[in-house]
Design an enzyme around this catalytic site. Structure first.
Site, PDB file in Angstrom:
ATOM      1  N   PRO A 157      14.818 -59.599 -35.661  1.00 11.15           N
ATOM      2  CA  PRO A 157      13.944 -59.661 -34.482  1.00 11.15           C
ATOM      3  C   PRO A 157      12.499 -59.216 -34.707  1.00 11.15           C
ATOM      4  O   PRO A 157      11.641 -59.553 -33.895  1.00 11.15           O
ATOM      5  CB  PRO A 157      14.634 -58.733 -33.473  1.00 11.15           C
ATOM      6  CG  PRO A 157      15.480 -57.829 -34.294  1.00 11.15           C
ATOM      7  CD  PRO A 157      15.904 -58.631 -35.487  1.00 11.15           C
TER       8      PRO A 157
ATOM      9  N   LYS B 199      10.326 -63.974 -33.554  1.00 10.21           N
ATOM     10  CA  LYS B 199      10.176 -65.401 -33.854  1.00 10.21           C
ATOM     11  C   LYS B 199      11.317 -66.276 -33.334  1.00 10.21           C
ATOM     12  O   LYS B 199      11.180 -67.507 -33.270  1.00 10.21           O
ATOM     13  CB  LYS B 199      10.068 -65.606 -35.375  1.00 10.21           C
ATOM     14  CG  LYS B 199       8.765 -65.153 -35.954  1.00 10.21           C
ATOM     15  CD  LYS B 199       7.611 -66.017 -35.507  1.00 10.21           C
ATOM     16  CE  LYS B 199       6.372 -65.187 -35.352  1.00 10.21           C
ATOM     17  NZ  LYS B 199       5.389 -65.711 -34.450  1.00 10.21           N
TER      18      LYS B 199
HETATM   19  C1  DHB Z   1      10.230 -57.672 -28.392  1.00  5.40           C
HETATM   20  C2  DHB Z   1      11.128 -58.036 -29.358  1.00  5.40           C
HETATM   21  C3  DHB Z   1      10.721 -58.156 -30.647  1.00  5.40           C
HETATM   22  O1  DHB Z   1      11.586 -58.517 -31.601  1.00  5.40           O
HETATM   23  C4  DHB Z   1       9.404 -57.921 -31.014  1.00  5.40           C
HETATM   24  O2  DHB Z   1       9.036 -58.040 -32.305  1.00  5.40           O
HETATM   25  C5  DHB Z   1       8.503 -57.576 -30.044  1.00  5.40           C
HETATM   26  C6  DHB Z   1       8.929 -57.455 -28.732  1.00  5.40           C
HETATM   27  C7  DHB Z   1      10.667 -57.526 -26.983  1.00  5.40           C
HETATM   28  O3  DHB Z   1      11.852 -57.697 -26.703  1.00  5.40           O
HETATM   29  O4  DHB Z   1       9.843 -57.216 -26.123  1.00  5.40           O
END
Ligand code: DHB
Length: 387
Positions: A293, A297
């Site tokens: 995450p 992306k």
């Molecule tokens: C969020 C999730 C992410 O993986 C990230 O890099 C930035 C923000 C989020 O859920 O807000």
């Protein structure tokens, strides 16, 4: 037996947006989904949309609420060694990002499809895909007490990493690339005011932490954890202690606490299947690839797949040619591998690896320092981040 032009497996962002874009181009589709409408509209996922994603949602007529309720961000903050460093996304690239939760995108797309008379069949069971290498592929499933079947010209597999679409491709036609990370993310939603105007990505001895937002009243926070850990091991006080420690800074800054009303642990992996096509089955989104995450992306890649796939299908139906369908996988995979690299890079730079030597840790810090002192390196991060 039902008949449509494109049978779409999965009502996530990829499946719903594909159905919507095909409809705008006059092509009929049916979407099937194992979960209920209520469930897909309540599942908490990421919330960062690239400018290209925002533009596509907007130009296709489903961006009205997003523009009203989403938040445009023009920078992010990298925090390490007790100091914060801003990456000026917009100054460096001319583009920005939008914070707007994935399940809100889902709500907007479901509404648009149903208002246009689109067919989304929820709560189907035991889906199976047939005749994928023939001109009339089929999907069969159990719904409302009976077996039902859809015959189509094409099937779009948009049913996520654990869906049936990818495994329906004979294994000799699939090349799979995987990397599993030795950590996960503990994510929470909190009733609190924002602690920061821009997202903070923090690298700390105790592990990574991320401060994101959803609205002036609700904040989204994450911290690196053991992927085998369980939510029940983390009472609120322990969560706050960990976040305060990892986000500590020499600057005047304070993390706002509040009532935690949602919590969960996310596994982290990189995964790609090649090609993203078998016969008349086309894969899009998480069915074909997963990114960790960090950098948000996942949803944006799904949207890009669907942008390319919808255009290729519309070209086909306009009688032009199959050329765009033939190059779909190659075209989509270019963007996929760029995002795979970026997500792996951000993940590797920002997390603590339990088996890292002190030497490797110093290299991480040297790289972070380079990103915040070299304009070239900052642009590299920024242009990948905004897409
Ligand atoms: C969020 C999730 C992410 O993986 C990230 O890099 C930035 C923000 C989020 O859920 O807000």
């Amino acid at each position: 037996m039902m008949r449509t032009q494109v049978a779409i497996v999965g009502a996530g962002p990829a499946g719903l947006l594909l159905s919507h874009l095909l409809h705008l181009g006059g092509v009929d589709s049916i979407v099937i989904e194992t979960r209920s409408r209520q469930e897909i509209e309540a599942t908490i996922r990421a919330g960062v949309l690239e400018q290209g994603t925002v533009d596509l949602l907007d130009s296709s007529g489903v961006g009205e609420r997003m523009k009203r309720e989403g938040f445009v961000h023009e920078g992010i903050v990298l925090r390490f060694g007790g100091a914060s460093h801003r990456i000026a996304l917009t100054e460096l690239t001319g583009r920005s990002i939008m914070v707007y939760a994935q399940h809100e995108v889902i709500k907007d797309l479901v509404k648009a499809r149903l208002e246009a008379g689109g067919r989304i069949l929820f709560e189907v069971k035991d889906t199976a895909l047939f005749d994928l290498d023939s001109p009339s592929p089929k999907i069969r499933f159990y719904r409302e007490g009976k077996v039902q079947e859809i015959e189509a010209d094409f099937v779009a597999g948009c049913d996520g990493f654990h869906g049936v679409s990818r495994p329906s491709i004979p294994s000799r036609h699939r090349h799979e690339f995987t990397r599993t990370y030795p950590f996960g993310w503990f994510g929470i939603l909190v009733e609190a005011p924002p602690s920061t105007a821009e997202l903070i990505y923090a690298h700390h001895e105790r592990g990574f932490a991320l401060v994101s937002t959803r609205s002036p009243e609700i904040q989204r926070l994450y911290f690196q954890c053991d992927p085998e850990d369980e939510v029940k091991n983390w009472p609120d006080a322990r969560i706050w202690e960990e976040l305060h420690a990892r986000l500590a800074t020499r600057e005047a800054w304070k993390l706002a606490e509040g009532r935690i009303f949602q919590r969960g642990i996310i596994a982290m992996r990189s995964f790609v299947v090649e090609p993203m096509r078998y016969g008349r089955l086309f894969l899009a989104g998480d069915a074909a690839h997963i990114v960790p995450p960090t950098g948000a992306k996942g949803l944006n890649l799904a949207v890009n797949d669907v942008r390319v796939l919808s255009q290729a299908l519309l070209d086909f139906y306009k009688g032009k040619s199959e050329d765009a369908l033939k190059t779909y996988s190659t075209n989509a995979l270019k963007r996929v591998w760029r995002a795979e690299h970026f997500s792996w890079w951000m993940t590797s730079m920002l997390h603590r690896f339990h088996d890292d030597t002190p030497f490797q840790h110093r290299l991480q810090l040297a790289e972070l320092d380079y990103v915040v002192t070299s304009k070239a390196k900052a642009i590299t991060l920024a242009e990948n981040y905004v897409g």
